[in-house]
Every structure is written in C-alpha cells, then in structure tokens.
Design a protein around this motif. Sequence first.
Motif, PDB file in Angstrom:
ATOM      1  N   SER A 215       0.848  -1.366   0.110  1.00  0.00           N
ATOM      2  CA  SER A 215      -0.134   0.211   0.006  1.00  0.00           C
ATOM      3  C   SER A 215       0.835   1.320   0.092  1.00  0.00           C
ATOM      4  O   SER A 215       0.365   2.248  -0.315  1.00  0.00           O
ATOM      5  CB  SER A 215      -1.014   0.051   1.198  1.00  0.00           C
ATOM      6  N   HIS A 216       2.161   1.075   0.171  1.00  0.00           N
ATOM      7  CA  HIS A 216       3.026   2.281   0.221  1.00  0.00           C
ATOM      8  C   HIS A 216       4.036   2.347  -0.912  1.00  0.00           C
ATOM      9  O   HIS A 216       4.696   2.908  -1.051  1.00  0.00           O
ATOM     10  CB  HIS A 216       4.229   2.129   1.625  1.00  0.00           C
ATOM     11  N   ARG A 217       3.488   1.799  -2.033  1.00  0.00           N
ATOM     12  CA  ARG A 217       4.182   1.522  -3.494  1.00  0.00           C
ATOM     13  C   ARG A 217       4.529   2.977  -3.896  1.00  0.00           C
ATOM     14  O   ARG A 217       5.457   3.355  -4.431  1.00  0.00           O
ATOM     15  CB  ARG A 217       3.493   0.858  -4.191  1.00  0.00           C
ATOM     16  N   SER A 218       3.602   3.682  -3.645  1.00  0.00           N
ATOM     17  CA  SER A 218       3.639   5.180  -4.384  1.00  0.00           C
ATOM     18  C   SER A 218       4.877   5.997  -3.815  1.00  0.00           C
ATOM     19  O   SER A 218       5.615   6.536  -4.546  1.00  0.00           O
ATOM     20  CB  SER A 218       2.379   6.174  -4.451  1.00  0.00           C
ATOM     21  N   VAL A 219       5.052   5.534  -2.482  1.00  0.00           N
ATOM     22  CA  VAL A 219       6.173   6.793  -1.755  1.00  0.00           C
ATOM     23  C   VAL A 219       7.336   5.941  -2.015  1.00  0.00           C
ATOM     24  O   VAL A 219       8.380   6.611  -1.978  1.00  0.00           O
ATOM     25  CB  VAL A 219       5.714   6.907  -0.421  1.00  0.00           C
ATOM     26  N   ASP A 220       7.272   4.484  -2.037  1.00  0.00           N
ATOM     27  CA  ASP A 220       8.532   3.854  -2.527  1.00  0.00           C
ATOM     28  C   ASP A 220       8.921   4.260  -3.889  1.00  0.00           C
ATOM     29  O   ASP A 220      10.303   4.352  -4.267  1.00  0.00           O
ATOM     30  CB  ASP A 220       8.386   2.395  -2.230  1.00  0.00           C
ATOM     31  N   MET A 221       8.146   4.409  -4.988  1.00  0.00           N
ATOM     32  CA  MET A 221       8.497   4.703  -6.079  1.00  0.00           C
ATOM     33  C   MET A 221       9.146   6.097  -6.337  1.00  0.00           C
ATOM     34  O   MET A 221      10.026   6.174  -7.201  1.00  0.00           O
ATOM     35  CB  MET A 221       7.226   4.626  -7.142  1.00  0.00           C
ATOM     36  N   ILE A 222       8.629   6.918  -5.783  1.00  0.00           N
ATOM     37  CA  ILE A 222       9.159   8.511  -5.922  1.00  0.00           C
ATOM     38  C   ILE A 222      10.204   8.760  -4.965  1.00  0.00           C
ATOM     39  O   ILE A 222      11.279   9.536  -5.305  1.00  0.00           O
ATOM     40  CB  ILE A 222       7.998   9.482  -5.682  1.00  0.00           C
TER      41      ILE A 222
ATOM     42  N   CYS B  91       3.502  16.020  -5.635  1.00  0.00           N
ATOM     43  CA  CYS B  91       2.618  16.091  -6.998  1.00  0.00           C
ATOM     44  C   CYS B  91       3.087  14.629  -7.890  1.00  0.00           C
ATOM     45  O   CYS B  91       2.165  14.155  -8.595  1.00  0.00           O
ATOM     46  CB  CYS B  91       3.051  17.087  -7.909  1.00  0.00           C
ATOM     47  N   GLU B  92       4.156  14.276  -7.749  1.00  0.00           N
ATOM     48  CA  GLU B  92       4.750  13.048  -8.339  1.00  0.00           C
ATOM     49  C   GLU B  92       4.158  12.021  -7.919  1.00  0.00           C
ATOM     50  O   GLU B  92       3.627  10.920  -8.550  1.00  0.00           O
ATOM     51  CB  GLU B  92       6.266  13.007  -8.149  1.00  0.00           C
ATOM     52  N   GLN B  93       3.829  11.959  -6.607  1.00  0.00           N
ATOM     53  CA  GLN B  93       3.167  10.680  -5.909  1.00  0.00           C
ATOM     54  C   GLN B  93       1.596  10.898  -6.376  1.00  0.00           C
ATOM     55  O   GLN B  93       1.292   9.859  -6.550  1.00  0.00           O
ATOM     56  CB  GLN B  93       3.210  10.871  -4.377  1.00  0.00           C
ATOM     57  N   ILE B  94       0.835  11.693  -6.253  1.00  0.00           N
ATOM     58  CA  ILE B  94      -0.382  11.891  -6.727  1.00  0.00           C
ATOM     59  C   ILE B  94      -0.253  11.211  -8.098  1.00  0.00           C
ATOM     60  O   ILE B  94      -1.436  10.532  -8.536  1.00  0.00           O
ATOM     61  CB  ILE B  94      -0.793  13.299  -6.564  1.00  0.00           C
ATOM     62  N   MET B  95       0.394  11.567  -9.090  1.00  0.00           N
ATOM     63  CA  MET B  95       0.292  11.069 -10.392  1.00  0.00           C
ATOM     64  C   MET B  95       0.769   9.656 -10.552  1.00  0.00           C
ATOM     65  O   MET B  95       0.757   9.131 -11.748  1.00  0.00           O
ATOM     66  CB  MET B  95       1.161  12.134 -11.261  1.00  0.00           C
ATOM     67  N   THR B  96       1.439   8.947  -9.540  1.00  0.00           N
ATOM     68  CA  THR B  96       1.620   7.480  -9.599  1.00  0.00           C
ATOM     69  C   THR B  96       0.506   6.699 -10.077  1.00  0.00           C
ATOM     70  O   THR B  96       0.570   5.404 -10.755  1.00  0.00           O
ATOM     71  CB  THR B  96       2.595   6.945  -8.389  1.00  0.00           C
ATOM     72  N   GLY B  97      -0.818   7.144  -9.451  1.00  0.00           N
ATOM     73  CA  GLY B  97      -1.933   6.390  -9.748  1.00  0.00           C
ATOM     74  C   GLY B  97      -2.075   5.265  -8.849  1.00  0.00           C
ATOM     75  O   GLY B  97      -3.013   4.620  -8.881  1.00  0.00           O
ATOM     76  N   VAL B  98      -1.086   5.199  -7.532  1.00  0.00           N
ATOM     77  CA  VAL B  98      -1.330   4.411  -6.723  1.00  0.00           C
ATOM     78  C   VAL B  98      -1.327   4.932  -5.330  1.00  0.00           C
ATOM     79  O   VAL B  98      -0.923   4.300  -4.246  1.00  0.00           O
ATOM     80  CB  VAL B  98      -0.379   2.874  -6.918  1.00  0.00           C
ATOM     81  N   HIS B  99      -1.177   6.090  -5.325  1.00  0.00           N
ATOM     82  CA  HIS B  99      -1.204   6.756  -3.973  1.00  0.00           C
ATOM     83  C   HIS B  99      -2.797   6.914  -3.437  1.00  0.00           C
ATOM     84  O   HIS B  99      -3.572   7.594  -3.751  1.00  0.00           O
ATOM     85  CB  HIS B  99      -0.680   8.386  -4.409  1.00  0.00           C
ATOM     86  N   TRP B 100      -3.021   5.858  -2.555  1.00  0.00           N
ATOM     87  CA  TRP B 100      -4.343   5.249  -2.271  1.00  0.00           C
ATOM     88  C   TRP B 100      -5.143   6.691  -1.471  1.00  0.00           C
ATOM     89  O   TRP B 100      -6.369   6.723  -1.420  1.00  0.00           O
ATOM     90  CB  TRP B 100      -4.483   4.120  -1.805  1.00  0.00           C
ATOM     91  N   ALA B 101      -4.292   7.673  -0.967  1.00  0.00           N
ATOM     92  CA  ALA B 101      -5.073   8.722  -0.402  1.00  0.00           C
ATOM     93  C   ALA B 101      -5.501   9.838  -1.316  1.00  0.00           C
ATOM     94  O   ALA B 101      -6.473  10.485  -1.174  1.00  0.00           O
ATOM     95  CB  ALA B 101      -4.384   9.400   0.447  1.00  0.00           C
TER      96      ALA B 101
END
Lengths: 450, 188
Positions: A215-222, B91-101
């Motif tokens: 569930s923390h994938r987005s923050v790990d990606m960036i 911004c980058e996080q929002i645009m990943t498409g998997v930032h569930w918040a």
Amino acid sequence: MARLDTDRLVDTRNGLISRELFVNKDLYQQELETLFTRAWLFVGHESLIPNPGDYFVSRMGAESVILSRDKAGGIHVLLNTCRHRGMKVCLYDEGNTTHFTCPYHHWSYATDGQLVGVPQYDTLYPGMDRAKWSLIEVAQMANYKGTIWATWDKDAPPFLDYLGAAKEHLDLALDCRDGREGGSEAFLGVHKWIIPCNWKLPAENFCGDTYHNPSHRSVDMIGIGPSARSGTKGRRDDELKGAQHVWVSFPAGHGIHSAIQPAMMPYAEAFRDTPVIEEYFRHCYEERQRRLGEKSRLLPFVGTIFPNSSYHGRQPRSICMWHPHGPESTEVWRIFLVDKDAPAEVKDLLRHFYMRYSGPAGMTEQDDMENWNYATAGARGVIARRYPLNYQQSMGAGKDDDPVAGHVSVQITEENSRRFYARWSDYLAGRDWDVLMGRRDGTPRRAAAE
Amino acid sequence: MNDAAATPRPTRDLDFYLLKEEVAAFLYEEAELLDQRRYTAWLDLLADDLVYFMPMRRNVKAGEHAARENTREGSDISWFEEDKWTLAKRCEQIMTGVHWAEEPLSRICHMVSNVQLLEALPSAAAPQTVTARSRFLVYQNRVETETYIFVGKRTDTLRRVDGAWKLARREIILDQNVLLAKNLTVFF
C-alpha cells in the motif's frame, strides 16, 4: 449494559476476528469501561513540561488529563474536570501556571492537584475537608526514560512489569543513537488529528503488519527518505539490509517488529543527502556498536505497547496515541523524538523528514489513513458482519524466546495481532491481572461458528 | 508576519491598485491550475527557493498568542514546512496512480478572497517583490460522501523572475486546532 461475549468474536485458534470489533457501539463503551480504565497508557514526554508549573493537556481513553509539573518538580497526571460541577479546569493545550482555576465557580487547584481555593469557603462549606476534593489523579504513574505512562488501576502491575521484555525494543526508540541510555526529547508541536476509523486498526497495524508494504508503493516509487535527494528510492534508507526481521508478541498484549543483524555489520550508509549528517550517523552507529557489543545487532522498526501507544523506532522516530473517539473515529496524537544533544543540523534534517513521512501530511502515512478509514467502513454492513476477517497468516509459525524474549516469528505474521485481540478480549471480559499479564490462561477461545 | 498593522502600507495610487489586481489574478490562476489538477504547471509558478509553511495552532492563554499560538518555523513540528522539492514529490506521488489517499482523485475547489497587498518593493510602480494576504476556503470531496472544508489565511511573497511572478514564500494559517481531516493531500 450487558457485556458482550468477546471470546466469541476473537477466535485465535482458527484465526478469525469478527468485524463487530471495529464498529459496534456497545463494544466501544465496554472498551472505555474495562480496558482504558485498567491498562497502562502513554500520556506524554517530560520534555514537554521541563519547568515547575508547566503543563501539557493530554488524553487517557476518551478523557482529558493534565500532565503537570508541580512547583517542587514532581510530575502528576490529573483528570481535567472540576470536582464541583465538572467543568474543565484547564482550557489550554499547554502552558505554565501556578493554579488550575475552574472558570465556572472558581474552585482552584494547585499544580499537584490539591484543592486550595474555594470561594466563600468558611461561610458556605464549614467543615468540608478540602483534601478530599483534589483533582482526580491516576492510580499509578511511571516516568520511563522521559516517557510518561499512567493507569487508573491501583492493582495494575508496575509499568516495567507491564512492559516486560518489550522493553528492549521500546528502548531502541528511546535511547540515544550512539547507544547511551535515554537522552531523547520530543520536538515541540504535537500532531493531533481525527481519522474515521476504529482505534484498533492502527494499533494493530503498528504491532508489526509488515504485510501492508504494497500500500506504500507510491512513496517507495518516488523516494522521500533522507537520501532521496541523492537519488535513492524508497520511503527511508535501507539500514536493515541482510538483517533477520523478527515479529514478537508479549504476554501483556504488546507486539513489535524489530530486526537482528547476522553479525556486527559495518555501517550501512544512510542520510546521504548531507555529508556532515551522514558522518554523524556513522559515528553514532559505530559508537553504539562499541558501547553495546553484540546487543547492538538489534535494531528497531515499529511496535505497539498495548493497547494504543505505538512507536516508530528509527526512520522516522515517534510515539503516537490512538485515542478512542467513538466506535468509528480515532483521535491521533503524535510526538516526534530526537536525541536531545544531537547537532542542530541533524535535528533540522530529521524534523523535515518526519513531517514529510508521518501524519496527515505525511506521504507515507496518508495511505494508511485511507486503508484504516475504509476497512472500518467495510465492517459496517449487516452482511459483511456475518463474515469474520481472515487473521490466519503464519498460524503456528512462531517459537518462544528464540532468538529474543517473547513469542517470536521470523517470517511475516499475524500472530502479534491474534494475541493483541486475545488480550483485548480478556480485558473486555473483566479478567484479573494474572490473565492480563499472561501468568495464567483465561477462557479457552471458542470458535466463532459455535 | 503576523501583524499586518505593523507593516507600512504602500501608497494607494493607481500603481497600487493595478498591482493588487495583478497579484489577485496570479492567485486565482494558481487556484485554477490546482483545481484542474495541472500539477506540473502549478510547480512552474513556484520559485526554486520556495518556503511552504503551515503551523499547527494551539489554544493558549490571552496574551500568549504571539509567542505560543502557532508552532514555529525552523524548530518545531508543523503540518508543513517544506521546499519545492518536497512539493514536487507530492505531485509526483499523486500522479503515480497508486497513492491511495488520492486515488481515485479528490474533487477540490479553491476559493480565494480578501486579497490585500501588504508590501511592494522597491515600489508598486516597479515591483520586484510583493507580499499579499488572502483568505482561502478549500473544499475537498473524495470517493462518495467524504467531504472536508479547510478555511484560513495565507500570506504570500511573490517575486518577479524573468518577467513573471513566482511564489517565493507561502505561510498558511489553517483555522483548526485538532485537524478535522484524516489527511492533508490538498495544496493550499
């Protein structure tokens, strides 16, 4: 109110937990009455009240308490309600005072809780013994390495007994980075916010739910860690490479996740964005090895001290309280820790990292809040509640006291959660301290289907 | 920064009102970009050395507000105290498409009002740096019925860079004590 039979809702033998735990109003009230009145709760940090007369208004369960330092320097935890009509005696979040004076009729209390002023006392209250009408004070309080803990139960075991072998893990959050005991302080500024979720979901998550990493994938990606500006991905530096992770449950209900290095490892380079800070942490790491020897191989991740106080041990480093605020609402308070004598630039870097990692503005924890919110909502449905949740991960995979004290799993497990809820059930069933401390088994857990 | 009365106001001539209109237009266009989720274009409005600060607010005794009401920039934990890099990460996080918040994306509407021009340097006729205060009401609606309303004040410093205004500093005063939202995924 009839007590609900919580043993039917918590079926650890089959790894089934009822969704009622996360939405049921009667269970919530039962928790306030049987759990938050007895268990040891984290109240605050002494560094929030350094001087005589300083106070910090905190919470225990759903009630307001004052963490106060009296004029002699003693620390007290007092219920924030006047003994006369119940109005709050302290309206502020924190400050310094000589008295807590109730705004309603001006009964006035010293910072140790003693009732010292009653308007027109001689005429209106002849013979009343003021000593019997102090602010209500907790039954027991403990100051452990600067963290303040309290319980309303005079029969509760002393805090260090309650903490048990979870101590060596909590120490990893509280001790100096270079291995000296204690020495941490709280940054000023306490996060306080409301999540639409049951308080047990985050408490359980911090028991060591490592399974939720995706569930923390987005923050790990960036990449937002202390080396992210130098190009490192991930939400923190990987300081545990090659270490054996351990998930440990303790008799009082605590659950932690730590890691043990296979040997005295060289420093894994971290904090690479700023050379002087990287050098500082390298020094701390090596100094800690020198001081602690083999014991230094144990490094922290997260943990929950039963029932609702959780810590993050390293990156970031904080203690938070999941205050019950209704069956489907949690008021979270969090303080962030730092070595008191860390250089200013280290404190500054950590403070910025903590703010972008944790809490409602934290890029990592935001995704947790979404999960806890809608997991709670998912327990609401009449049909949904007929189907208990699956807590069957790594059933029977743990061992006692190997390689650290407690019930240990060396693979990702929900055993910590199962034992957390078993202990929760014992409190709600009103069992004695021998059961609550794991010295004697309570009722065997029956299957939910019975 | 907290006391508008202490700052001498620029003379209220035609240059002042033209500049005030220009600053207001900047703020409205910025809000438009955010509400349209054009994050890359929004980041272009930020100066490279931007400071973006939102303190937490305490209940304190009368007389202590100046010293204690807000958490302090530079030493305390606040809701936000960050730079352009961190905002770009958000911004980058929002645009990943998997930032569930923020997945699915929230519906966000910025209302900006009460624009006051506090300072123009070296002058309103030839401004290089301006300070403006405004009020905001940010409405966030997400998933089905989840709704949050954030109300407060902003004090902004804009700087002229290569003929265009850039936001160099933003101090956001949210009028809440305990945050009444689970998350702060919106930009203010």
